[in-house]
Write an enzyme that holds these catalytic residues in place. Structure first.
Site, short mmCIF file in Angstrom:
data_model
loop_
_atom_site.label_atom_id
_atom_site.label_comp_id
_atom_site.label_asym_id
_atom_site.label_seq_id
_atom_site.Cartn_x
_atom_site.Cartn_y
_atom_site.Cartn_z
N ASN A 68 0.75 -1.14 -0.04
CA ASN A 68 -0.07 0.05 -0.02
C ASN A 68 0.96 1.33 0.05
O ASN A 68 1.94 1.19 0.80
CB ASN A 68 -0.82 0.09 1.27
CG ASN A 68 -1.83 -0.97 1.52
OD1 ASN A 68 -2.42 -1.72 0.25
ND2 ASN A 68 -2.26 -1.67 2.49
N GLY A 84 -3.90 3.32 0.78
CA GLY A 84 -4.19 2.60 1.86
C GLY A 84 -3.23 2.58 2.87
O GLY A 84 -3.25 1.84 3.73
N HIS A 90 6.66 -1.19 3.42
CA HIS A 90 6.31 -2.50 4.27
C HIS A 90 5.61 -3.39 3.04
O HIS A 90 4.66 -2.81 2.41
CB HIS A 90 5.38 -2.52 5.41
CG HIS A 90 4.42 -1.76 5.49
ND1 HIS A 90 4.35 -0.44 5.60
CD2 HIS A 90 2.98 -2.38 5.34
CE1 HIS A 90 3.09 0.14 5.49
NE2 HIS A 90 2.11 -0.96 5.28
N HIS A 92 2.72 -6.50 2.54
CA HIS A 92 1.93 -7.55 3.02
C HIS A 92 1.95 -8.87 2.40
O HIS A 92 1.90 -8.86 1.18
CB HIS A 92 0.44 -6.91 3.13
CG HIS A 92 0.22 -5.55 3.89
ND1 HIS A 92 -0.48 -5.60 5.27
CD2 HIS A 92 0.41 -4.24 3.56
CE1 HIS A 92 -0.61 -4.54 5.44
NE2 HIS A 92 0.01 -3.57 4.57
P1 AMP Z 1 -0.68 -0.21 5.89
O1 AMP Z 1 -2.15 0.02 6.10
O2 AMP Z 1 -0.48 -0.83 4.42
O3 AMP Z 1 0.20 0.90 6.13
O4 AMP Z 1 -0.45 -1.52 6.77
C1 AMP Z 1 -0.12 -1.27 8.34
C2 AMP Z 1 -0.16 -2.63 8.84
O5 AMP Z 1 0.56 -2.54 10.06
C3 AMP Z 1 -1.60 -2.87 9.19
O6 AMP Z 1 -2.16 -3.94 8.84
C4 AMP Z 1 -1.67 -2.98 10.95
O7 AMP Z 1 -2.45 -3.94 11.48
C5 AMP Z 1 -0.07 -3.21 11.03
N1 AMP Z 1 0.47 -2.76 12.23
C6 AMP Z 1 0.37 -1.61 12.90
N2 AMP Z 1 1.11 -1.72 14.06
C7 AMP Z 1 1.56 -2.86 14.07
C8 AMP Z 1 2.37 -3.59 15.24
N3 AMP Z 1 2.91 -3.03 16.31
N4 AMP Z 1 2.70 -4.92 14.97
C9 AMP Z 1 2.38 -5.58 13.80
N5 AMP Z 1 1.55 -5.07 12.80
C10 AMP Z 1 0.97 -3.77 13.24
#
Ligand code: AMP
Length: 113
Positions: free
Chosen positions: A86, A92, A99, A101
Site C-alpha cells: 500500500n 491505503g 512494508h 503485506h
Molecule cells: P498499511 O495500512 O498498509 O500501512 O499497513 C500497516 C499494517 O501495520 C496494518 O495491517 C496494521 O495492522 C499493522 N500494524 C500496525 N502496528 C503494528 C504492530 N505494532 N505490529 C504488527 N503490525 C502492526
C-alpha cells in the site's frame, strides 16, 4: 524518528518475528486479514515505494526473493500468496515505513477493495 516500524526494528516495540537478517525483518501483522499475514520491511527507513530510489535496487530485489522464501517456510508457496505494498493515502498506507503485506492461507479476491 517517530516511526512505529523503526521501533519494531530496534526492539523498542515487541513483534512476533518470523524472519530477520541484517537487511530485513518479517513479523506477524497485529490485525491479520488472512490465516497468514506477515509484514516484511527493510530495516532501513524508507517511507514508501515513492521514496525509494536507485540506491535501493538491490535491497528491493532482495526483499522480494526473501518474501518467496518466507512464503515457503510458512507453507503457502505452493498454494499461493499475495504481496501488497500500500502506497500513499489512496493506496491505503497507514504506516509510513515501506512494508510488504504477505497474505496467504485462503483464496484471495480480485479486485481488492
Ligand atoms: P498499511 O495500512 O498498509 O500501512 O499497513 C500497516 C499494517 O501495520 C496494518 O495491517 C496494521 O495492522 C499493522 N500494524 C500496525 N502496528 C503494528 C504492530 N505494532 N505490529 C504488527 N503490525 C502492526
Amino acid at each position: 524518528m517517530d516511526c512505529i516500524f523503526c521501533k519494531i526494528v530496534s526492539g523498542d516495540i515487541p513483534s512476533n518475528k518470523v524472519y530477520e537478517d541484517d537487511k530485513i525483518l518479517a513479523f506477524r501483522d497485529l490485525n491479520p486479514e488472512a490465516p497468514e499475514h506477515i509484514l516484511v520491511i527493510p530495516k532501513e527507513h524508507i517511507a514508501s515505494l515513492k521514496e525509494a530510489n536507485e540506491s535501493h535496487l538491490e535491497l528491493l530485489g532482495y526483499i522480494q526473493l526473501k518474501i518467496a522464501e518466507i512464503a515457503g517456510s510458512l507453507g503457502i508457496a505452493e498454494s499461493g500468496f499475495r504481496l501488497v505494498a500500500n502506497t500513499g493515502d489512496e493506496g491505503g498506507q497507514t504506516v509510513h515505513h515501506l512494508h510488504y503485506h504477505l497474505l496467504g492461507g485462503r483464496f484471495m479476491k480480485w479486485p481488492p477493495g
